[in-house]
Design a protein around this motif. Structure first.
Motif, PDB file in Angstrom:
ATOM      1  N   LEU A  42      -5.084   1.597  -1.026  1.00  0.00           N
ATOM      2  CA  LEU A  42      -5.791   0.745  -0.074  1.00  0.00           C
ATOM      3  C   LEU A  42      -6.004  -0.651  -0.651  1.00  0.00           C
ATOM      4  O   LEU A  42      -5.841  -1.665   0.055  1.00  0.00           O
ATOM      5  CB  LEU A  42      -7.130   1.369   0.294  1.00  0.00           C
ATOM      6  CG  LEU A  42      -7.091   2.661   1.118  1.00  0.00           C
ATOM      7  CD1 LEU A  42      -8.487   3.255   1.254  1.00  0.00           C
ATOM      8  CD2 LEU A  42      -6.503   2.399   2.502  1.00  0.00           C
ATOM      9  N   LEU A  43      -6.359  -0.704  -1.929  1.00  0.00           N
ATOM     10  CA  LEU A  43      -6.554  -1.996  -2.581  1.00  0.00           C
ATOM     11  C   LEU A  43      -5.261  -2.789  -2.626  1.00  0.00           C
ATOM     12  O   LEU A  43      -5.273  -4.023  -2.467  1.00  0.00           O
ATOM     13  CB  LEU A  43      -7.098  -1.787  -3.996  1.00  0.00           C
ATOM     14  CG  LEU A  43      -7.391  -3.044  -4.813  1.00  0.00           C
ATOM     15  CD1 LEU A  43      -8.440  -3.908  -4.116  1.00  0.00           C
ATOM     16  CD2 LEU A  43      -7.844  -2.682  -6.227  1.00  0.00           C
ATOM     17  N   GLY A  44      -4.140  -2.096  -2.822  1.00  0.00           N
ATOM     18  CA  GLY A  44      -2.849  -2.784  -2.800  1.00  0.00           C
ATOM     19  C   GLY A  44      -2.590  -3.453  -1.466  1.00  0.00           C
ATOM     20  O   GLY A  44      -2.106  -4.591  -1.397  1.00  0.00           O
ATOM     21  N   GLY A  45      -2.915  -2.764  -0.365  1.00  0.00           N
ATOM     22  CA  GLY A  45      -2.752  -3.368   0.953  1.00  0.00           C
ATOM     23  C   GLY A  45      -3.672  -4.552   1.160  1.00  0.00           C
ATOM     24  O   GLY A  45      -3.277  -5.572   1.737  1.00  0.00           O
ATOM     25  N   VAL A  46      -4.914  -4.434   0.659  1.00  0.00           N
ATOM     26  CA  VAL A  46      -5.880  -5.538   0.777  1.00  0.00           C
ATOM     27  C   VAL A  46      -5.377  -6.770   0.031  1.00  0.00           C
ATOM     28  O   VAL A  46      -5.399  -7.899   0.561  1.00  0.00           O
ATOM     29  CB  VAL A  46      -7.258  -5.095   0.249  1.00  0.00           C
ATOM     30  CG1 VAL A  46      -8.190  -6.294   0.101  1.00  0.00           C
ATOM     31  CG2 VAL A  46      -7.871  -4.062   1.179  1.00  0.00           C
ATOM     32  N   ALA A  55      -2.461  10.157  -2.127  1.00  0.00           N
ATOM     33  CA  ALA A  55      -2.746   8.825  -1.595  1.00  0.00           C
ATOM     34  C   ALA A  55      -2.922   8.830  -0.082  1.00  0.00           C
ATOM     35  O   ALA A  55      -3.110   7.765   0.516  1.00  0.00           O
ATOM     36  CB  ALA A  55      -1.637   7.856  -1.980  1.00  0.00           C
ATOM     37  N   GLN A  56      -2.859   9.978   0.533  1.00  0.00           N
ATOM     38  CA  GLN A  56      -2.981  10.042   1.985  1.00  0.00           C
ATOM     39  C   GLN A  56      -4.450  10.065   2.401  1.00  0.00           C
ATOM     40  O   GLN A  56      -5.283  10.686   1.747  1.00  0.00           O
ATOM     41  CB  GLN A  56      -2.283  11.296   2.520  1.00  0.00           C
ATOM     42  CG  GLN A  56      -0.782  11.289   2.346  1.00  0.00           C
ATOM     43  CD  GLN A  56      -0.131  12.565   2.858  1.00  0.00           C
ATOM     44  OE1 GLN A  56      -0.792  13.413   3.455  1.00  0.00           O
ATOM     45  NE2 GLN A  56       1.161  12.700   2.623  1.00  0.00           N
ATOM     46  N   GLY A 111       0.818  -1.203   0.000  1.00  0.00           N
ATOM     47  CA  GLY A 111       0.000   0.000   0.000  1.00  0.00           C
ATOM     48  C   GLY A 111       0.850   1.250   0.000  1.00  0.00           C
ATOM     49  O   GLY A 111       0.551   2.231  -0.704  1.00  0.00           O
ATOM     50  N   GLY A 112       1.932   1.226   0.780  1.00  0.00           N
ATOM     51  CA  GLY A 112       2.830   2.374   0.804  1.00  0.00           C
ATOM     52  C   GLY A 112       3.560   2.570  -0.513  1.00  0.00           C
ATOM     53  O   GLY A 112       3.747   3.709  -0.963  1.00  0.00           O
ATOM     54  N   TYR A 113       3.962   1.467  -1.147  1.00  0.00           N
ATOM     55  CA  TYR A 113       4.659   1.587  -2.435  1.00  0.00           C
ATOM     56  C   TYR A 113       3.755   2.235  -3.481  1.00  0.00           C
ATOM     57  O   TYR A 113       4.187   3.126  -4.228  1.00  0.00           O
ATOM     58  CB  TYR A 113       5.121   0.214  -2.910  1.00  0.00           C
ATOM     59  CG  TYR A 113       5.815   0.262  -4.260  1.00  0.00           C
ATOM     60  CD1 TYR A 113       7.138   0.681  -4.359  1.00  0.00           C
ATOM     61  CD2 TYR A 113       5.145  -0.092  -5.423  1.00  0.00           C
ATOM     62  CE1 TYR A 113       7.772   0.744  -5.588  1.00  0.00           C
ATOM     63  CE2 TYR A 113       5.768  -0.037  -6.653  1.00  0.00           C
ATOM     64  CZ  TYR A 113       7.084   0.386  -6.735  1.00  0.00           C
ATOM     65  OH  TYR A 113       7.713   0.463  -7.956  1.00  0.00           O
ATOM     66  N   VAL A 114       2.508   1.796  -3.533  1.00  0.00           N
ATOM     67  CA  VAL A 114       1.556   2.425  -4.460  1.00  0.00           C
ATOM     68  C   VAL A 114       1.397   3.901  -4.111  1.00  0.00           C
ATOM     69  O   VAL A 114       1.276   4.764  -4.989  1.00  0.00           O
ATOM     70  CB  VAL A 114       0.199   1.699  -4.416  1.00  0.00           C
ATOM     71  CG1 VAL A 114      -0.836   2.427  -5.276  1.00  0.00           C
ATOM     72  CG2 VAL A 114       0.350   0.257  -4.885  1.00  0.00           C
ATOM     73  N   GLY A 115       1.455   4.209  -2.832  1.00  0.00           N
ATOM     74  CA  GLY A 115       1.257   5.580  -2.389  1.00  0.00           C
ATOM     75  C   GLY A 115       2.397   6.511  -2.715  1.00  0.00           C
ATOM     76  O   GLY A 115       2.174   7.677  -3.041  1.00  0.00           O
ATOM     77  N   PRO A 149      -6.115  12.147  -7.251  1.00  0.00           N
ATOM     78  CA  PRO A 149      -6.299  11.998  -5.799  1.00  0.00           C
ATOM     79  C   PRO A 149      -7.144  10.825  -5.341  1.00  0.00           C
ATOM     80  O   PRO A 149      -6.628   9.921  -4.670  1.00  0.00           O
ATOM     81  CB  PRO A 149      -6.946  13.338  -5.404  1.00  0.00           C
ATOM     82  CG  PRO A 149      -6.460  14.289  -6.420  1.00  0.00           C
ATOM     83  CD  PRO A 149      -6.332  13.521  -7.691  1.00  0.00           C
ATOM     84  N   VAL A 150      -8.401  10.759  -5.684  1.00  0.00           N
ATOM     85  CA  VAL A 150      -9.268   9.716  -5.144  1.00  0.00           C
ATOM     86  C   VAL A 150      -8.849   8.336  -5.640  1.00  0.00           C
ATOM     87  O   VAL A 150      -8.762   7.367  -4.858  1.00  0.00           O
ATOM     88  CB  VAL A 150     -10.740   9.994  -5.504  1.00  0.00           C
ATOM     89  CG1 VAL A 150     -11.633   8.865  -5.011  1.00  0.00           C
ATOM     90  CG2 VAL A 150     -11.195  11.327  -4.929  1.00  0.00           C
ATOM     91  N   LEU A 151      -8.541   8.241  -6.922  1.00  0.00           N
ATOM     92  CA  LEU A 151      -8.126   6.952  -7.497  1.00  0.00           C
ATOM     93  C   LEU A 151      -6.844   6.460  -6.852  1.00  0.00           C
ATOM     94  O   LEU A 151      -6.695   5.254  -6.582  1.00  0.00           O
ATOM     95  CB  LEU A 151      -7.952   7.097  -9.008  1.00  0.00           C
ATOM     96  CG  LEU A 151      -7.497   5.847  -9.762  1.00  0.00           C
ATOM     97  CD1 LEU A 151      -8.537   4.738  -9.628  1.00  0.00           C
ATOM     98  CD2 LEU A 151      -7.226   6.174 -11.232  1.00  0.00           C
TER      99      LEU A 151
END
Length: 419
Positions: free
Chosen positions: A177-181, A243-244, A158-162, A169-171
C-alpha cells in the motif's frame, strides 16, 4: 389645514398581545423556515437533481423501448396501452437497477440478496479514494486531471511489491500500500514541481502524464520482471496472499478491506482540510494565492505539497484496486477510475462525506446498469446519460431552483454549508 384631530396619548390604541399558548404563526414560521432550508440547501438540491435525472432517463428508456414504440403507433385508439407499456418499461428497468445495485429481493438466498450492495461497495472503493485525492487538489485551487495516471502508477508499484517481494503477511500488505502511495505522490508531485518552478499549468502536465503512465505500464508488462511466467499475455504474476487485502464477508463476496481503507481516507481528508495547519494553508492558497503570499505562506511549496498529497491518495486507490480486487497487473488495471474520480469529486462537492456518498451512488448506477441491461435490454448508455445529467444538474443549482421554482436559499445556510 386637516380637520383630523390627533389622538391623545392616553387614548391611543394599544397592540393586542396574543394569549400565551396561542402562537400558531411562530410555530408555522419555524416549520416553514426549516422546510425552506432543507429544500433550498445543497442536500435538497442534490436530491432533486438526482430525481430529475431519473425522470429524464425514464423518458429515454421509453423512447428506445420497442413495445412502447409499437403502442405509440395506435396511441389515439388505445392510449391506455401506451401509458401501461411506458410505466411497465420504466418501472421494470429501475427495479432491475435496484436489484443489481442494492438488494436483490428476488434472490433465493440471503447471500445472493446481499451480493448487489457488496458489489456496489467494491466498485466504489477505489473511486472514493481517488476522488478524495482529486478533491484535495480542487479545494487548494489545483486541477489534478492526472488521477488516471496516478492510479495506474500506484497499481503498478503496489502490485510489484505485492507479487515480487517476499515478506511477512501484515508487513507485506502495508509496504505494498505504501508503494502505491509513494508512486502516486511522486507522479503527481512532478506536475506540482513544474507548476512551482516554471509556471507550467498542472492540467496540461497531468494530462500528458496520464499517457506516459499508460504506455510505461504497457512497456513494463513486456519485461520479465512484470510478466507472468509461461504466459504470452500482458499480465503480471498474481499478488501473493500475504499482500492481498483480506475479504470482509468471505469468499462468496468480493468486498475486501479496501472499503475500510476508503473510510479511513475520508476521515483523514476531513481532518487534513479542516483541522490541520497544512489544510489551512492549502485552502488559503486555493482561495487567494496572492493574499496567502502576503500573509507569509510559501505558495510555491504549497503547490508541490498539494499535488503530492492528491497523488498519494489516488496512488493508494490504484494499490487498493490491485491488492484487493484485481490481484494482478494488466494494461487496463485502472479502467476509468481516474476519470470517474473527477466526476465523483465534483458530485460530492469536494467534501469527504459528499464524495463517499457520491462514490456509492456512481458505483451503484454502474453495477445496477449492467443488471438493467441484461434483464430488460435497456442500453447501458442510458445509465451514462443519467450519470452525466446528475453531474450537470448538481453543478448548476440555480437551474434546479428555477425548474422546481424553489425560493432563494437562506444566506446563513449557504454560508454554513460553504464554510
Amino acid at each position: 389645514m386637516s380637520d383630523q384631530q390627533p389622538v391623545p396619548v392616553d387614548e391611543a390604541p394599544t397592540p393586542r398581545t396574543p394569549h400565551k399558548g396561542h402562537e400558531p404563526d411562530a410555530g408555522g414560521s419555524r416549520t416553514a423556515q426549516m422546510l425552506r432550508d432543507v429544500t433550498t440547501g445543497n442536500f435538497g438540491v442534490t436530491v432533486l437533481a438526482f430525481v430529475l435525472a431519473l425522470v429524464i432517463g425514464g423518458l429515454l428508456i421509453i423512447a428506445v423501448n420497442k413495445d412502447v414504440i409499437t403502442a405509440a403507433g395506435y396511441i389515439f385508439a388505445k392510449p391506455g396501452d401506451f401509458f401501461a407499456a411506458a410505466w411497465s418499461t420504466v418501472s421494470d428497468a429501475y427495479a432491475a437497477m435496484f436489484r443489481g445495485a442494492v438488494f436483490n429481493y428476488e434472490a433465493t438466498t440471503a447471500a445472493k440478496a446481499l451480493k448487489p450492495i457488496t458489489e456496489t461497495m467494491t466498485v466504489a472503493t477505489p473511486l472514493i479514494i481517488a476522488a478524495l485525492g482529486v478533491a484535495v487538489g480542487f479545494r487548494a485551487g489545483m486541477f489534478n486531471i492526472g488521477a488516471q495516471g496516478q492510479v495506474i502508477m500506484g497499481a503498478a508499484i503496489g502490485g510489484y511489491v505485492g507479487f515480487a517481494w517476499q515478506l511477512p503477511p501484515v508487513l507485506h500488505l502495508l509496504l505494498a500500500l505504501l508503494g502505491g502511495v509513494l508512486a502516486g505522490g511522486v507522479w503527481a508531485g512532478i506536475a506540482g514541481f513544474l507548476r512551482a518552478r516554471t509556471g507550467a499549468h498542472e492540467v496540461i502536465v497531468t494530462i500528458m502524464l496520464n499517457y506516459v503512465a499508460l504506455y510505461l505500464v504497457a512497456f513494463l508488462l513486456t519485461t520479465s520482471a512484470f510478466t507472468r511466467a509461461g504466459s504470452n499475455q500482458p499480465k503480471s504474476p498474481g499478488v501473493k496472499a500475504t499482500a492481498q487485502l483480506p475479504l470482509l464477508l468471505g469468499d462468496q463476496f468480493r468486498l475486501n478491506a479496501g472499503f475500510l481503507v476508503a473510510i479511513l481516507a475520508a476521515v483523514f481528508v476531513w481532518w487534513l482540510m479542516t483541522r490541520s495547519t497544512w489544510g489551512f494553508r492549502f485552502r488559503a492558497v486555493g482561495s487567494n494565492p496572492h493574499a496567502a503570499r502576503t500573509a507569509g505562506m510559501a505558495v510555491s511549496s504549497s503547490f508541490v505539497l498539494v499535488m503530492v498529497v492528491s497523488g498519494a491518495l489516488t496512488g493508494l486507490a490504484g494499490a487498493v484496486q490491485i491488492l484487493g480486487t484485481e490481484r494482478a497487473l494488466t494494461g487496463g488495471i485502472a479502467g476509468s477510475i481516474g476519470f470517474d474520480a473527477i466526476t465523483v469529486a465534483l458530485l460530492g462537492r469536494s467534501k469527504p462525506l459528499g464524495i463517499f456518498l457520491a462514490g456509492l451512488l456512481y458505483a451503484g448506477l454502474n453495477v445496477g446498469g449492467r443488471t438493467m441491461e441484461g434483464a430488460t435490454g435497456t442500453p447501458i448508455n442510458i445509465v451514462l446519460v443519467i450519470q452525466s445529467l446528475v453531474v450537470l444538474f448538481i453543478a448548476a443549482p440555480p437551474l434546479i431552483r428555477a425548474i422546481f421554482r424553489l425560493p432563494v436559499p437562506n444566506p446563513a445556510l449557504v454560508k454554513g454549508v460553504s464554510a
